[in-house]
Design an enzyme around this catalytic site. Structure first.
Site, short mmCIF file in Angstrom:
data_model
loop_
_atom_site.label_atom_id
_atom_site.label_comp_id
_atom_site.label_asym_id
_atom_site.label_seq_id
_atom_site.Cartn_x
_atom_site.Cartn_y
_atom_site.Cartn_z
N LYS A 31 0.85 -1.20 0.00
CA LYS A 31 0.00 0.00 0.00
C LYS A 31 0.88 1.24 0.00
O LYS A 31 1.71 1.44 0.89
CB LYS A 31 -0.91 0.02 1.24
CG LYS A 31 -1.88 1.21 1.22
CD LYS A 31 -2.78 1.19 2.43
CE LYS A 31 -2.21 1.98 3.58
NZ LYS A 31 -2.61 3.39 3.63
N ASP A 58 -3.42 4.39 -1.78
CA ASP A 58 -4.39 4.83 -0.77
C ASP A 58 -4.30 6.35 -0.58
O ASP A 58 -3.81 6.82 0.44
CB ASP A 58 -4.12 4.09 0.55
CG ASP A 58 -5.20 4.35 1.59
OD1 ASP A 58 -6.33 4.69 1.21
OD2 ASP A 58 -4.90 4.18 2.80
N LYS A 60 -7.06 8.27 -0.94
CA LYS A 60 -8.38 8.68 -0.42
C LYS A 60 -8.91 9.92 -1.13
O LYS A 60 -9.13 10.97 -0.52
CB LYS A 60 -8.32 8.91 1.09
CG LYS A 60 -7.87 7.69 1.87
CD LYS A 60 -7.94 7.91 3.37
CE LYS A 60 -7.63 6.67 4.17
NZ LYS A 60 -6.27 6.17 4.05
N ASP A 63 -12.68 15.15 -3.88
CA ASP A 63 -12.61 16.46 -4.52
C ASP A 63 -13.78 16.56 -5.48
O ASP A 63 -14.65 15.67 -5.50
CB ASP A 63 -11.24 16.59 -5.23
CG ASP A 63 -10.77 18.04 -5.35
OD1 ASP A 63 -11.61 18.92 -5.62
OD2 ASP A 63 -9.56 18.29 -5.18
N THR A 117 -10.92 4.00 10.51
CA THR A 117 -10.74 3.09 11.65
C THR A 117 -10.11 3.78 12.86
O THR A 117 -10.12 3.23 13.95
CB THR A 117 -9.87 1.89 11.24
OG1 THR A 117 -8.71 2.38 10.55
CG2 THR A 117 -10.62 0.95 10.32
N ARG A 207 1.99 -0.69 11.03
CA ARG A 207 2.94 -0.69 12.13
C ARG A 207 3.21 -2.04 12.79
O ARG A 207 4.37 -2.29 13.18
CB ARG A 207 2.52 0.37 13.16
CG ARG A 207 2.79 1.78 12.64
CD ARG A 207 2.01 2.84 13.38
NE ARG A 207 0.59 2.76 13.06
CZ ARG A 207 -0.32 3.60 13.53
NH1 ARG A 207 0.03 4.58 14.34
NH2 ARG A 207 -1.58 3.46 13.19
O1 C5P Z 1 -0.08 1.03 11.03
P1 C5P Z 1 -1.49 0.58 10.80
O2 C5P Z 1 -1.63 -0.93 10.75
O3 C5P Z 1 -2.49 1.24 11.73
O4 C5P Z 1 -1.79 1.10 9.33
C1 C5P Z 1 -3.08 1.09 8.78
C2 C5P Z 1 -3.03 1.68 7.40
O5 C5P Z 1 -4.32 1.67 6.82
C3 C5P Z 1 -2.55 3.13 7.37
O6 C5P Z 1 -1.69 3.26 6.25
C4 C5P Z 1 -3.80 3.96 7.16
O7 C5P Z 1 -3.56 5.09 6.34
C5 C5P Z 1 -4.71 2.98 6.44
N1 C5P Z 1 -6.14 3.19 6.65
C6 C5P Z 1 -6.73 3.12 7.89
N2 C5P Z 1 -8.08 3.34 8.04
C7 C5P Z 1 -8.84 3.60 6.96
C8 C5P Z 1 -8.26 3.64 5.70
C9 C5P Z 1 -6.89 3.42 5.57
O8 C5P Z 1 -6.05 2.87 8.88
N3 C5P Z 1 -10.14 3.76 7.09
#
Ligand code: C5P
Length: 227
Positions: A31, A58, A60, A63, A117, A207
């Protein structure tokens, strides 16, 4: 192969490519999000594609329809396999994005962001019990607009799957190896096994793999938890 997506939330192309190289042959999807795309741009996407990865861009999109159409066209031309736009942009924006993908040569699935999330129900202006229904309603609309799926937490995947017609996909970030939020910015989290059991088609993990002492071991742990 399991649909595990590694979020390359890293500061530059060399860090992203080094991480991708370590996980080549283990994790099928990478991603490219706001941080690394802003630093490294489309060249990184091309390099990841050349390494054999599926790429989820990603950014998002949110616009006016004409602008999002152009962005989606560029994503398709770049060979992006999956891209996101905000459900909140509405039907005309979503349909314009779909047209942009066709103009760019097709092949890019578009997924709608529902409720981030990282948001608590209160931050999203909802009571806790309302979140799955609100997300499922957005998913139903996204399907009517012609999108391929939604981004939601695992906590809403079952409600989405109970509402949409078969074939509409759920991509779930906020994946953690234990049920508790890890003290970071994510709030609606779930384990890989539970998210898949609830109906998730793709899991996005950042992470828990990036910050692990050994990202390869951590990725294998997530894959094992995916069954
Ligand atoms: O580090 P972590 O596992 O929290 O990363 C989650 C990834 O998913 C991040 O790159 C974040 O931008 C993406 N994301 C998210 N929630 C969303 C859409 C994308 O956490 N609704």
């Amino acid at each position: 192969m399991k649909n595990l997506v590694l979020a390359l939330d890293l500061p530059d192309a060399s860090a992203a490519l080094a991480m991708a190289e370590r996980l080549r042959g283990i994790v099928p999807w990478m991603k490219v999000g706001l941080e690394v795309f802003t630093a490294a741009g489309p060249t990184l996407v091309r390099e990841l594609k050349a390494m054999g990865f599926k790429v989820f861009l990603d950014l998002k999109f949110h616009d006016i329809p004409n602008t999002v159409k152009g962005a989606a066209r560029s994503a398709a031309r770049l060979g992006v396999d999956l891209a996101t736009l905000h459900h909140a942009g509405g039907e005309r924006m979503a349909r314009a994005a779909l047209e942009g993908v066709v103009e760019g040569g097709g092949g890019t699935m578009l997924f709608a962001i529902t409720v981030l999330t990282s948001q608590t129900p209160a931050e999203a202006g909802l009571r806790e019990e309302e979140v799955p229904l609100a997300v499922a309603r957005k998913a139903m609309e996204a399907q009517q607009w012609g999108l391929a799926g939604v981004v939601c937490s695992g906590q809403e995947a079952a409600a989405v799957k109970a509402t949409v017609k078969p074939g509409f996909l759920c991509l779930c970030p906020g994946i953690r190896l234990c049920d508790e939020a890890a003290g970071d910015d994510q709030r609606r989290v779930m384990t890989p096994a539970k998210a898949l059991a609830a109906g998730a088609d793709f899991l996005v993990v950042g992470r828990p793999i990036l910050a692990a002492p050994d990202p390869v071991v951590a990725a294998r742990e997530v894959l094992a938890a995916m069954g």
